[in-house]
Design an enzyme around this catalytic site. Structure first.
Site, PDB file in Angstrom:
ATOM      1  N   ASN A  14       0.832  -1.213   0.000  1.00  0.00           N
ATOM      2  CA  ASN A  14       0.000   0.000   0.000  1.00  0.00           C
ATOM      3  C   ASN A  14       0.862   1.257   0.000  1.00  0.00           C
ATOM      4  O   ASN A  14       0.516   2.248  -0.645  1.00  0.00           O
ATOM      5  CB  ASN A  14      -0.974  -0.026   1.177  1.00  0.00           C
ATOM      6  CG  ASN A  14      -2.083  -1.024   0.933  1.00  0.00           C
ATOM      7  OD1 ASN A  14      -2.981  -0.780   0.142  1.00  0.00           O
ATOM      8  ND2 ASN A  14      -2.001  -2.188   1.572  1.00  0.00           N
ATOM      9  N   HIS A  90       0.178  -1.711  15.276  1.00  0.00           N
ATOM     10  CA  HIS A  90       0.320  -1.108  16.602  1.00  0.00           C
ATOM     11  C   HIS A  90      -0.926  -0.261  16.815  1.00  0.00           C
ATOM     12  O   HIS A  90      -1.317   0.488  15.917  1.00  0.00           O
ATOM     13  CB  HIS A  90       1.581  -0.236  16.645  1.00  0.00           C
ATOM     14  CG  HIS A  90       1.707   0.582  17.891  1.00  0.00           C
ATOM     15  ND1 HIS A  90       2.207   0.072  19.070  1.00  0.00           N
ATOM     16  CD2 HIS A  90       1.380   1.869  18.156  1.00  0.00           C
ATOM     17  CE1 HIS A  90       2.182   1.018  20.004  1.00  0.00           C
ATOM     18  NE2 HIS A  90       1.687   2.123  19.479  1.00  0.00           N
ATOM     19  N   ILE A  91      -1.535  -0.387  17.971  1.00  0.00           N
ATOM     20  CA  ILE A  91      -2.750   0.396  18.239  1.00  0.00           C
ATOM     21  C   ILE A  91      -2.339   1.702  18.913  1.00  0.00           C
ATOM     22  O   ILE A  91      -1.769   1.696  20.009  1.00  0.00           O
ATOM     23  CB  ILE A  91      -3.730  -0.409  19.111  1.00  0.00           C
ATOM     24  CG1 ILE A  91      -4.131  -1.668  18.355  1.00  0.00           C
ATOM     25  CG2 ILE A  91      -4.960   0.428  19.452  1.00  0.00           C
ATOM     26  CD1 ILE A  91      -4.785  -2.704  19.212  1.00  0.00           C
ATOM     27  N   LEU A  92      -2.614   2.802  18.232  1.00  0.00           N
ATOM     28  CA  LEU A  92      -2.177   4.109  18.720  1.00  0.00           C
ATOM     29  C   LEU A  92      -3.074   4.602  19.845  1.00  0.00           C
ATOM     30  O   LEU A  92      -4.298   4.501  19.770  1.00  0.00           O
ATOM     31  CB  LEU A  92      -2.188   5.112  17.566  1.00  0.00           C
ATOM     32  CG  LEU A  92      -1.124   4.862  16.495  1.00  0.00           C
ATOM     33  CD1 LEU A  92      -1.447   5.664  15.235  1.00  0.00           C
ATOM     34  CD2 LEU A  92       0.268   5.198  17.014  1.00  0.00           C
ATOM     35  N   HIS A 108      -8.118  -0.919   6.268  1.00  0.00           N
ATOM     36  CA  HIS A 108      -8.374  -2.234   6.881  1.00  0.00           C
ATOM     37  C   HIS A 108      -9.034  -3.145   5.852  1.00  0.00           C
ATOM     38  O   HIS A 108      -9.969  -2.717   5.160  1.00  0.00           O
ATOM     39  CB  HIS A 108      -9.270  -2.074   8.112  1.00  0.00           C
ATOM     40  CG  HIS A 108      -9.503  -3.361   8.831  1.00  0.00           C
ATOM     41  ND1 HIS A 108      -8.468  -4.072   9.415  1.00  0.00           N
ATOM     42  CD2 HIS A 108     -10.623  -4.091   9.035  1.00  0.00           C
ATOM     43  CE1 HIS A 108      -8.963  -5.178   9.945  1.00  0.00           C
ATOM     44  NE2 HIS A 108     -10.265  -5.213   9.738  1.00  0.00           N
ATOM     45  N   ASP A 144      -9.485  -0.667  14.506  1.00  0.00           N
ATOM     46  CA  ASP A 144     -10.159  -0.575  13.204  1.00  0.00           C
ATOM     47  C   ASP A 144     -11.554   0.026  13.326  1.00  0.00           C
ATOM     48  O   ASP A 144     -12.509  -0.412  12.669  1.00  0.00           O
ATOM     49  CB  ASP A 144     -10.188  -1.959  12.515  1.00  0.00           C
ATOM     50  CG  ASP A 144      -8.778  -2.484  12.293  1.00  0.00           C
ATOM     51  OD1 ASP A 144      -7.930  -1.695  11.853  1.00  0.00           O
ATOM     52  OD2 ASP A 144      -8.517  -3.660  12.579  1.00  0.00           O
TER      53      ASP A 144
HETATM   54  C1  GRF Z   1      -3.222  -4.558   4.367  1.00  0.00           C
HETATM   55  O1  GRF Z   1      -4.105  -5.620   4.107  1.00  0.00           O
HETATM   56  C2  GRF Z   1      -3.856  -3.542   5.279  1.00  0.00           C
HETATM   57  O2  GRF Z   1      -5.218  -3.379   5.082  1.00  0.00           O
HETATM   58  C3  GRF Z   1      -3.628  -4.168   6.622  1.00  0.00           C
HETATM   59  O3  GRF Z   1      -2.322  -4.701   6.537  1.00  0.00           O
HETATM   60  C4  GRF Z   1      -2.046  -5.035   5.179  1.00  0.00           C
HETATM   61  C5  GRF Z   1      -0.777  -4.353   4.795  1.00  0.00           C
HETATM   62  O4  GRF Z   1      -0.324  -4.726   3.507  1.00  0.00           O
HETATM   63  N1  GRF Z   1      -3.861  -3.204   7.671  1.00  0.00           N
HETATM   64  P1  GRF Z   1       0.935  -3.994   2.897  1.00  0.00           P
HETATM   65  O5  GRF Z   1       2.052  -4.018   3.929  1.00  0.00           O
HETATM   66  O6  GRF Z   1       0.549  -2.600   2.534  1.00  0.00           O
HETATM   67  O7  GRF Z   1       1.313  -4.805   1.681  1.00  0.00           O
END
Ligand code: GRF
Length: 196
Positions: A14, A90-92, A108, A144
């Site tokens: 991502n 990590h939960i902020l 998420h 989340d």
């Molecule tokens: C994704 O599925 C995101 O939604 C979740 O962790 C994963 C991270 O994937 N929170 P990447 O590291 O971006 O490939």
């Protein structure tokens, strides 16, 4: 140019989607800093390959609030318009979130209210549903949870394996994340970040 700080823990696909959207001008922003809480995260290599500063801040026995205060200092120094949690495990706490009000976004791999926490894709697959999805939301102190900024539905096909579903979910995430960031960053002036 708007400034993003991206927090990561793992692969960073991502993050890669953000870096490419910035490079191609689809996102009028630059990634000012990437921080990982895990030293081995491949996301760090992706950032450095794109010429972006990438730091590791491990918890190292600190309390959650101590860690969040240290992380907030690092992030604030990069003067972000938005902080993006892209696979950040990590939960902020409020120590971090109160420093960047309404500026922290999370991605998420499930629909709002469904499968919060780890292994969301696997849990949706095992539940035998025919529909799941991905979401982007503003971060509050829950896991989340927080105001939803965007959702993309993803069908689960009878012939899907966990791998094929995971691949389709990630593609949806990469699209949705950029779409939500485009909306977030469009015609607004940068909110002042509270430094110090
Ligand atoms: C994704 O599925 C995101 O939604 C979740 O962790 C994963 C991270 O994937 N929170 P990447 O590291 O971006 O490939």
């Amino acid at each position: 140019m708007k400034r993003l700080v991206v927090l990561v823990s793992g692969n960073g696909s991502n993050l890669q989607a953000i870096l490419e959207a910035c490079r191609e001008g689809r996102l009028k922003a630059e990634v000012a800093l990437v921080v990982s809480n895990r030293p081995g995260a491949y996301a760090l290599e992706r950032a450095r390959a794109a010429g972006v500063e990438a730091l590791v801040l491990s918890r190292d026995g600190r309390s959650r609030r101590e860690y969040d205060a240290a992380l907030a200092e690092l992030v604030a120094a990069a003067r972000p318009d938005r902080v993006v949690l892209a696979g950040f495990l990590h939960i902020l706490s409020s120590v971090f979130l109160e420093r960047f009000p309404d500026q922290v976004l999370n991605l998420h791999p499930a629909l709002p209210g469904a499968f919060p926490g780890l292994n969301a894709i696997e849990r949706a697959f095992e539940a035998g549903l025919d529909q799941t999805g991905v979401m982007v939301h503003r971060v509050d102190e829950g896991v989340d949870t927080g105001p939803v900024l965007g959702v993309e539905q993803v069908s689960i096909h009878p012939e899907d394996s966990l791998e094929s579903l995971t691949e389709r979910i990630h593609q949806a995430e990469h699209r949705l994340l950029i779409r939500c960031l485009q909306e977030e960053l469009s015609d607004e002036t940068s909110p002042a970040v509270r430094l110090g």
